[in-house]
Design a protein around this motif. Sequence first.
Motif, PDB file in Angstrom:
ATOM      1  N   VAL A 166      -3.422  73.831  36.045  1.00 29.90           N
ATOM      2  CA  VAL A 166      -2.288  73.150  35.414  1.00 29.90           C
ATOM      3  C   VAL A 166      -1.183  74.149  35.086  1.00 29.90           C
ATOM      4  N   ILE A 167      -1.548  75.280  34.520  1.00 33.53           N
ATOM      5  CA  ILE A 167      -0.543  76.246  34.075  1.00 33.53           C
ATOM      6  C   ILE A 167       0.204  76.887  35.249  1.00 33.53           C
ATOM      7  N   GLU A 168      -0.407  76.896  36.419  1.00 29.82           N
ATOM      8  CA  GLU A 168       0.278  77.419  37.601  1.00 29.82           C
ATOM      9  C   GLU A 168       1.433  76.496  38.015  1.00 29.82           C
ATOM     10  N   THR A 169       1.309  75.200  37.755  1.00 31.74           N
ATOM     11  CA  THR A 169       2.372  74.259  38.115  1.00 31.74           C
ATOM     12  C   THR A 169       3.298  73.938  36.943  1.00 31.74           C
ATOM     13  N   ASN A 170       2.794  74.019  35.718  1.00 30.16           N
ATOM     14  CA  ASN A 170       3.608  73.785  34.521  1.00 30.16           C
ATOM     15  C   ASN A 170       3.321  74.898  33.524  1.00 30.16           C
ATOM     16  N   PRO A 171       4.142  75.957  33.514  1.00 31.63           N
ATOM     17  CA  PRO A 171       3.866  77.106  32.661  1.00 31.63           C
ATOM     18  C   PRO A 171       4.190  76.896  31.177  1.00 31.63           C
ATOM     19  N   LEU A 172       4.769  75.754  30.831  1.00 37.18           N
ATOM     20  CA  LEU A 172       5.064  75.482  29.425  1.00 37.18           C
ATOM     21  C   LEU A 172       3.776  75.054  28.731  1.00 37.18           C
ATOM     22  N   ALA A 173       3.402  75.799  27.714  1.00 38.48           N
ATOM     23  CA  ALA A 173       2.130  75.564  27.039  1.00 38.48           C
ATOM     24  C   ALA A 173       2.314  75.732  25.543  1.00 38.48           C
ATOM     25  N   ARG A 174       1.229  75.522  24.816  1.00 41.49           N
ATOM     26  CA  ARG A 174       1.219  75.781  23.374  1.00 41.49           C
ATOM     27  C   ARG A 174      -0.072  76.533  23.049  1.00 41.49           C
ATOM     28  N   VAL A 175       0.033  77.468  22.100  1.00 42.18           N
ATOM     29  CA  VAL A 175      -1.123  78.266  21.698  1.00 42.18           C
ATOM     30  C   VAL A 175      -1.314  78.133  20.191  1.00 42.18           C
ATOM     31  N   ARG A 176      -2.546  77.767  19.796  1.00 37.57           N
ATOM     32  CA  ARG A 176      -2.858  77.755  18.364  1.00 37.57           C
ATOM     33  C   ARG A 176      -3.418  79.122  18.008  1.00 37.57           C
ATOM     34  N   ILE A 177      -2.753  79.763  17.080  1.00 36.79           N
ATOM     35  CA  ILE A 177      -3.208  81.040  16.528  1.00 36.79           C
ATOM     36  C   ILE A 177      -3.389  80.801  15.044  1.00 36.79           C
ATOM     37  N   GLY A 178      -4.624  80.841  14.592  1.00 39.13           N
ATOM     38  CA  GLY A 178      -4.896  80.496  13.204  1.00 39.13           C
ATOM     39  C   GLY A 178      -4.537  79.039  12.971  1.00 39.13           C
ATOM     40  N   PRO A 179      -3.820  78.745  11.871  1.00 33.92           N
ATOM     41  CA  PRO A 179      -3.521  77.347  11.555  1.00 33.92           C
ATOM     42  C   PRO A 179      -2.216  76.812  12.153  1.00 33.92           C
ATOM     43  N   LYS A 180      -1.548  77.592  13.025  1.00 32.09           N
ATOM     44  CA  LYS A 180      -0.251  77.164  13.555  1.00 32.09           C
ATOM     45  C   LYS A 180      -0.242  77.174  15.079  1.00 32.09           C
ATOM     46  N   VAL A 181       0.648  76.350  15.639  1.00 29.94           N
ATOM     47  CA  VAL A 181       0.799  76.231  17.083  1.00 29.94           C
ATOM     48  C   VAL A 181       2.154  76.799  17.485  1.00 29.94           C
ATOM     49  N   TYR A 182       2.136  77.588  18.576  1.00 27.85           N
ATOM     50  CA  TYR A 182       3.338  78.267  19.060  1.00 27.85           C
ATOM     51  C   TYR A 182       3.646  77.816  20.486  1.00 27.85           C
ATOM     52  N   PRO A 183       4.858  77.290  20.727  1.00 26.21           N
ATOM     53  CA  PRO A 183       5.250  76.961  22.096  1.00 26.21           C
ATOM     54  C   PRO A 183       5.451  78.251  22.894  1.00 26.21           C
TER      55      PRO A 183
ATOM     56  N   GLU B  19      -7.047  87.131  14.465  1.00 25.20           N
ATOM     57  CA  GLU B  19      -7.799  85.934  14.850  1.00 25.20           C
ATOM     58  C   GLU B  19      -8.814  86.284  15.931  1.00 25.20           C
ATOM     59  N   ASN B  20      -9.957  85.628  15.907  1.00 25.79           N
ATOM     60  CA  ASN B  20     -10.976  85.883  16.917  1.00 25.79           C
ATOM     61  C   ASN B  20     -10.600  85.257  18.256  1.00 25.79           C
ATOM     62  N   ARG B  21     -10.284  83.990  18.259  1.00 27.95           N
ATOM     63  CA  ARG B  21      -9.929  83.268  19.481  1.00 27.95           C
ATOM     64  C   ARG B  21      -8.694  82.400  19.215  1.00 27.95           C
ATOM     65  N   CYS B  22      -8.105  81.908  20.280  1.00 31.44           N
ATOM     66  CA  CYS B  22      -6.974  80.989  20.209  1.00 31.44           C
ATOM     67  C   CYS B  22      -7.335  79.725  20.966  1.00 31.44           C
ATOM     68  N   ALA B  23      -6.558  78.686  20.739  1.00 31.47           N
ATOM     69  CA  ALA B  23      -6.671  77.467  21.536  1.00 31.47           C
ATOM     70  C   ALA B  23      -5.407  77.376  22.386  1.00 31.47           C
ATOM     71  N   LEU B  24      -5.580  77.151  23.667  1.00 28.05           N
ATOM     72  CA  LEU B  24      -4.471  77.026  24.600  1.00 28.05           C
ATOM     73  C   LEU B  24      -4.378  75.575  25.050  1.00 28.05           C
ATOM     74  N   GLU B  25      -3.175  74.989  24.904  1.00 25.88           N
ATOM     75  CA  GLU B  25      -2.937  73.614  25.334  1.00 25.88           C
ATOM     76  C   GLU B  25      -1.983  73.626  26.518  1.00 25.88           C
ATOM     77  N   VAL B  26      -2.376  72.973  27.606  1.00 25.19           N
ATOM     78  CA  VAL B  26      -1.533  72.828  28.795  1.00 25.19           C
ATOM     79  C   VAL B  26      -1.365  71.335  29.069  1.00 25.19           C
ATOM     80  N   THR B  27      -0.297  70.997  29.794  1.00 24.34           N
ATOM     81  CA  THR B  27      -0.042  69.593  30.089  1.00 24.34           C
ATOM     82  C   THR B  27       0.170  69.394  31.582  1.00 24.34           C
ATOM     83  N   GLY B  28      -0.706  68.624  32.169  1.00 28.93           N
ATOM     84  CA  GLY B  28      -0.584  68.199  33.562  1.00 28.93           C
ATOM     85  C   GLY B  28      -0.473  66.684  33.542  1.00 28.93           C
TER      86      GLY B  28
END
Length: 151
Positions: free
Chosen positions: A90-107, A49-58
Amino acid sequence: MTHHKLRALIVLVLPVIFGFGPCGPIAGGQLSDPEVSGRITDFRFVQDENRCALEVTGDKVHSVTVNCWAVGKQLFIGCQDCAGKTWSSVIETNPLARVRIGPKVYPVKATRMHDPVAIERAWRFRLQKYDEGEPGPVPEGYWLFHMGSRG
């Protein structure tokens, strides 16, 4: 333009305008792609994959497009001039995130790397994946995160 063509155009364009195109939401919102529930022990597929999408929650969900690569079987994400960016704060205070790699999201659980030797090694792998020329030193203000599976 005929009525049918106009309606087809609206059906195709409106989801993209409102952030729900064929690749899920546009950066900034919650990732809506299918989530993988199992633990991932080998992230080498990220190299395809070229890039990923990173989702964080604050206070709210926030996502960004990031460089992502593997070192061995481990997943890494880097951030240039990272101090003060919304997602890095956000990630410094809540390290739980999700990453989209291709068509799927990984916790994942993000861990900021501080060991200069480990950062240098990961930096070389990043340069190799993105073919950005001769390896140079890690830039000032560069942050590196290890993304461990929490599936």
